[in-house]
Design a protein around this motif. Sequence first.
Motif, PDB file in Angstrom:
ATOM      1  N   LEU A 146       5.885  17.683  14.461  1.00  0.00           N
ATOM      2  CA  LEU A 146       5.540  16.414  15.082  1.00  0.00           C
ATOM      3  C   LEU A 146       4.118  16.462  15.625  1.00  0.00           C
ATOM      4  O   LEU A 146       3.350  15.512  15.447  1.00  0.00           O
ATOM      5  N   LEU A 196      10.170   9.683  10.046  1.00  0.00           N
ATOM      6  CA  LEU A 196       9.621   8.857  11.122  1.00  0.00           C
ATOM      7  C   LEU A 196       9.650   7.375  10.751  1.00  0.00           C
ATOM      8  O   LEU A 196       9.827   6.521  11.617  1.00  0.00           O
ATOM      9  N   ILE A 232       8.366  14.501   6.915  1.00  0.00           N
ATOM     10  CA  ILE A 232       8.231  14.005   8.284  1.00  0.00           C
ATOM     11  C   ILE A 232       7.864  12.529   8.284  1.00  0.00           C
ATOM     12  O   ILE A 232       8.395  11.751   9.064  1.00  0.00           O
TER      13      ILE A 232
END
Length: 53
Positions: free
Chosen positions: A20, A43, A39
């Motif tokens: 992150l 997200l 990721i």
Amino acid sequence: MVLSLRPKDVKDKEISERGLRNFKRKIRNGNGLKNRSKIARILYEVYKSKSSD
């Protein structure tokens, strides 16, 4: 929205704190959303679920 996320917000989505942090750094540099990484996809799903609430 992504820059305001904390590690505890995405811990259950299998995103590590380091992942992150690195993704946020890419966004601040201006090239984070251009890649199609795992990721980024996760997200995006988090964003869609929060915007529908």
